[in-house]
Motif scaffolding. Structure first.
Motif, short mmCIF file in Angstrom:
data_model
loop_
_atom_site.label_atom_id
_atom_site.label_comp_id
_atom_site.label_asym_id
_atom_site.label_seq_id
_atom_site.Cartn_x
_atom_site.Cartn_y
_atom_site.Cartn_z
N SER A 62 0.82 -1.22 0.00
CA SER A 62 0.00 0.00 0.00
C SER A 62 0.86 1.27 0.00
O SER A 62 0.38 2.34 -0.35
CB SER A 62 -0.92 0.00 1.22
OG SER A 62 -0.15 0.12 2.39
N MET A 63 2.14 1.15 0.42
CA MET A 63 3.01 2.34 0.41
C MET A 63 3.77 2.45 -0.92
O MET A 63 4.65 3.27 -1.06
CB MET A 63 4.01 2.28 1.57
CG MET A 63 3.35 2.40 2.94
SD MET A 63 4.56 2.44 4.27
CE MET A 63 4.80 4.21 4.47
N LEU A 64 3.46 1.57 -1.86
CA LEU A 64 4.17 1.46 -3.15
C LEU A 64 5.61 0.99 -2.93
O LEU A 64 6.53 1.31 -3.70
CB LEU A 64 4.13 2.78 -3.94
CG LEU A 64 2.70 3.27 -4.28
CD1 LEU A 64 2.75 4.61 -4.99
CD2 LEU A 64 1.95 2.26 -5.13
N MET A 65 5.80 0.23 -1.84
CA MET A 65 7.11 -0.34 -1.55
C MET A 65 7.15 -1.76 -2.11
O MET A 65 6.19 -2.51 -2.01
CB MET A 65 7.38 -0.37 -0.04
CG MET A 65 8.80 -0.81 0.28
SD MET A 65 9.25 -0.46 1.98
CE MET A 65 8.40 -1.79 2.81
N THR A 66 8.28 -2.10 -2.73
CA THR A 66 8.44 -3.42 -3.34
C THR A 66 8.68 -4.47 -2.26
O THR A 66 8.67 -4.15 -1.06
CB THR A 66 9.64 -3.41 -4.31
OG1 THR A 66 10.83 -3.28 -3.52
CG2 THR A 66 9.57 -2.28 -5.32
N SER A 67 8.97 -5.69 -2.70
CA SER A 67 9.22 -6.76 -1.72
C SER A 67 10.55 -6.55 -0.99
O SER A 67 10.83 -7.22 0.00
CB SER A 67 9.24 -8.12 -2.43
OG SER A 67 10.21 -8.10 -3.46
N ALA A 70 5.62 10.77 -0.96
CA ALA A 70 5.12 11.02 0.40
C ALA A 70 5.26 9.77 1.27
O ALA A 70 5.62 9.84 2.45
CB ALA A 70 3.66 11.48 0.33
N ASN A 71 5.01 8.61 0.68
CA ASN A 71 5.13 7.35 1.43
C ASN A 71 6.58 7.06 1.82
O ASN A 71 6.84 6.58 2.92
CB ASN A 71 4.62 6.17 0.60
CG ASN A 71 3.12 6.19 0.43
OD1 ASN A 71 2.42 6.87 1.18
ND2 ASN A 71 2.61 5.48 -0.56
N VAL A 72 7.51 7.35 0.91
CA VAL A 72 8.93 7.12 1.22
C VAL A 72 9.30 7.99 2.43
O VAL A 72 9.97 7.52 3.36
CB VAL A 72 9.85 7.45 0.02
CG1 VAL A 72 11.31 7.24 0.39
CG2 VAL A 72 9.50 6.59 -1.18
N ALA A 73 8.83 9.24 2.43
CA ALA A 73 9.13 10.13 3.56
C ALA A 73 8.56 9.56 4.86
O ALA A 73 9.23 9.56 5.90
CB ALA A 73 8.57 11.52 3.27
N ARG A 74 7.32 9.05 4.80
CA ARG A 74 6.71 8.45 6.01
C ARG A 74 7.53 7.26 6.45
O ARG A 74 7.79 7.05 7.63
CB ARG A 74 5.28 7.98 5.70
CG ARG A 74 4.26 9.12 5.63
CD ARG A 74 2.93 8.65 5.01
NE ARG A 74 2.44 7.43 5.56
CZ ARG A 74 1.73 6.51 4.88
NH1 ARG A 74 1.45 6.71 3.60
NH2 ARG A 74 1.31 5.41 5.46
N TRP A 75 7.97 6.45 5.49
CA TRP A 75 8.74 5.24 5.79
C TRP A 75 10.08 5.61 6.42
O TRP A 75 10.53 5.01 7.39
CB TRP A 75 8.95 4.44 4.50
CG TRP A 75 9.56 3.09 4.72
CD1 TRP A 75 8.92 1.92 4.99
CD2 TRP A 75 10.97 2.78 4.67
NE1 TRP A 75 9.82 0.90 5.12
CE2 TRP A 75 11.09 1.40 4.93
CE3 TRP A 75 12.12 3.52 4.45
CZ2 TRP A 75 12.33 0.74 4.96
CZ3 TRP A 75 13.35 2.88 4.49
CH2 TRP A 75 13.44 1.51 4.74
N LEU A 76 10.71 6.67 5.87
CA LEU A 76 12.01 7.11 6.41
C LEU A 76 11.85 7.60 7.85
O LEU A 76 12.78 7.52 8.64
CB LEU A 76 12.59 8.23 5.54
CG LEU A 76 13.18 7.78 4.20
CD1 LEU A 76 13.43 8.98 3.28
CD2 LEU A 76 14.49 7.01 4.40
N LYS A 77 10.65 8.10 8.16
CA LYS A 77 10.41 8.59 9.53
C LYS A 77 9.95 7.46 10.44
O LYS A 77 9.51 7.69 11.56
CB LYS A 77 9.39 9.74 9.50
CG LYS A 77 10.02 10.99 8.88
CD LYS A 77 9.04 12.09 8.60
CE LYS A 77 9.77 13.19 7.82
NZ LYS A 77 8.87 14.08 7.12
N GLY A 78 9.94 6.24 9.94
CA GLY A 78 9.66 5.08 10.83
C GLY A 78 8.29 4.46 10.66
O GLY A 78 7.98 3.46 11.31
N GLU A 79 7.44 5.04 9.82
CA GLU A 79 6.10 4.46 9.65
C GLU A 79 6.17 3.17 8.83
O GLU A 79 6.94 3.11 7.86
CB GLU A 79 5.22 5.47 8.92
CG GLU A 79 3.80 5.44 9.42
CD GLU A 79 2.97 6.51 8.71
OE1 GLU A 79 2.07 6.09 7.98
OE2 GLU A 79 3.23 7.71 8.88
#
Ligand SMILES: Cc1cc2nc3c(=O)[nH]c(=O)nc-3n(C[C@H](O)[C@H](O)[C@H](O)COP(=O)(O)OP(=O)(O)OC[C@H]3O[C@@H](n4cnc5c(N)ncnc54)[C@H](O)[C@@H]3O)c2cc1C
Length: 418
Positions: A284-289, A318-327
């Motif tokens: 859902s974050m457009l993150m691969t495997s 926007a999702n990459v930024a959320r992921w980098l912040k720990g989400e």
């Protein structure tokens, strides 16, 4: 070797790469774009026709104008831009990933980042991919290559043209070749319906009197040194009607037989690929495997309109930024393609958020309905006036749609067309 470190590095400076990088910068992340061409913009640079930007800019722009607007958005930010630099290798290690980039001006550099965004676009299928029998004469081009030759290099590839395949690039090139004084004899399509957008059939073929042969196979390319013609065979009830074959004399063949995501670096990074799209499988974050490797734009799945590419890429950034912040995504629901659906992207939805899902139909139908089924129960139906494989569809999966996912150990959403 020179080494630089960013929070995220985006591979590819087309519409997708620029939109993702800008979002990352706006969210306070340090970010770089690596683009192998000398300037940003990607495929947009050679698409000098209009029809871009009606959604993103509420204006009808040409491809280069759209690219320029996107570039202006990036230039005013802290995004580092490396043009004329090709990413040759990706090391997607769990914590810090490395990209090895080669450039004629600065040699080899290593860019390190916690996250990578794959935005390398797609490439055209060629004659080898569709195995047309016959000779190997000069004069056979992919439609995108011919577009580049005409629009950027100022070179006319031939005078008498047949286009094989009715994809959008072929349709646009049929019109472009007519405009520059060439004779386009036909567009030949194996399927019983066109592969391109209806607006392009009307504006590029009907308006120029160019015949479209549906359910016709190109059975031979004729000519030793230079193309002299193509042999076309009708298909009736699934069978080739050889006795009805005919030859269209021409000196140039343009192939418009599909696009595939540019996935060499995706494979290098070790990401799982979806056999239906040839692009990465994403959550859902457009993150691969591979954790920390994201994908958007045509490298993920081939889009019709640049506006949808930008919309998806903004979400990716926007999702990459959320992921980098720990989400991290929690308790996602699997999304699968149901009856009459070729693929869905992404492959997971987050029930705690609103999700956007892109899909393609396997069928041509009027008065169709799109069904959202959660754990085998229909939760919503959306009416569609017309569906066809060449027109990408999207559906907003809201939190309300996904409410029944909570409590289910393996929630599944199926999208079907009827
Ligand atoms: C002929 C044609 C007509 C179109 N017509 C329309 C239209 O009328 N309206 C509309 O809205 N949309 C149209 N589109 C669609 C739209 O333009 C594209 O979907 C969109 O621009 C794709 O953006 P992208 O960033 O995903 O890919 P691209 O624009 O392909 O960008 C990918 C970039 O990645 C770079 N790259 C790849 N590999 C590497 C590497 N290893 N290292 C560094 N850089 C790399 C490439 O050089 C490229 O610049 C058209 C597309 C085409 C091809």
């Amino acid at each position: 070797m020179k080494e630089l470190t960013y929070d995220a590095v985006v591979i590819g400076g087309g519409a997708a790469g620029m939109a993702a990088a800008r979002e990352l910068d706006a969210a306070g992340c340090s970010c770089a774009i690596v683009e192998r061409e000398e300037r940003l913009g990607g495929i947009l640079g050679q698409c000098i026709h209009n029809g871009f930007g009606l959604i993103e800019f509420n204006e009808e722009l040409t491809g280069p104008e759209f690219a320029e607007r996107m570039e202006e958005r990036v230039r005013g930010t802290g995004v580092a831009v490396y043009t004329g630099a090709t990413v040759m290798e990706v090391d997607a290690a769990p914590e810090i990933k490395s990209l090895f980039c080669y450039s004629a001006s600065f040699g080899v550099i290593r860019l390190n980042a916690r996250a990578i965004v794959l935005a390398m676009g797609c490439r055209e299928r060629n004659r080898g991919n569709i195995r047309i029998p016959g000779d190997r004469p000069a004069g056979v081009y992919t439609a995108g290559l011919a577009q580049r030759l005409v629009n950027i290099e100022g070179f006319v590839p031939g005078r008498n043209v047949v286009v094989i395949g009715s994809g959008d690039i072929g349709l646009i090139m049929a019109r472009r070749m007519s405009w520059i004084g060439c004779k386009v004899h036909a567009v030949v399509e194996i399927l019983p319906y066109p592969s391109g957008l209806t607006r392009n059939i009307v504006q590029c073929l009907h308006d120029f009197g160019i015949p479209l042969y549906l359910s016709h196979l190109t059975t031979r390319i004729i000519g030793r040194e230079r193309v002299e013609g193509v042999e076309i065979t009708p298909i009736e009830n699934g069978a080739l009607m050889h006795e009805k074959s005919f030859v269209i004399p021409c000196d140039t063949v343009l192939l418009s037989v599909g696009l595939v995501p540019e996935n060499e670096l995706s494979k290098d990074a070790g990401v799982e690929l979806n056999p239906m799209t040839n692009g990465p499988v994403v959550d859902s974050m457009l993150m691969t495997s591979v954790p920390g490797v994201f994908a958007c734009g045509n490298v993920l799945h081939v889009h019709d309109l640049v506006d949808y590419v930008v919309e998806e890429a903004k979400r990716a950034g926007a999702n990459v930024a959320r992921w980098l912040k720990g989400e991290r995504p929690q308790a996602e629901a699997r999304i699968k393609a149901g009856p009459n659906v070729r693929y869905v992207a992404p492959s997971r939805a987050d029930p705690s958020r609103d999700n956007k899902i892109y899909l393609r139909s396997l069928v041509v139908k009027n008065e169709a309905s799109l069904e959202i089924r959660v754990n085998n129960r229909v939760v919503r139906t959306v009416k569609k006036a017309h569906i066809q494989p060449s027109e990408m569809l999207s559906v907003d999966l809201s939190r309300a749609d996904l409410a029944t996912c909570s409590g289910s150990p393996d929630p599944t959403v199926e999208i079907a067309l009827a």
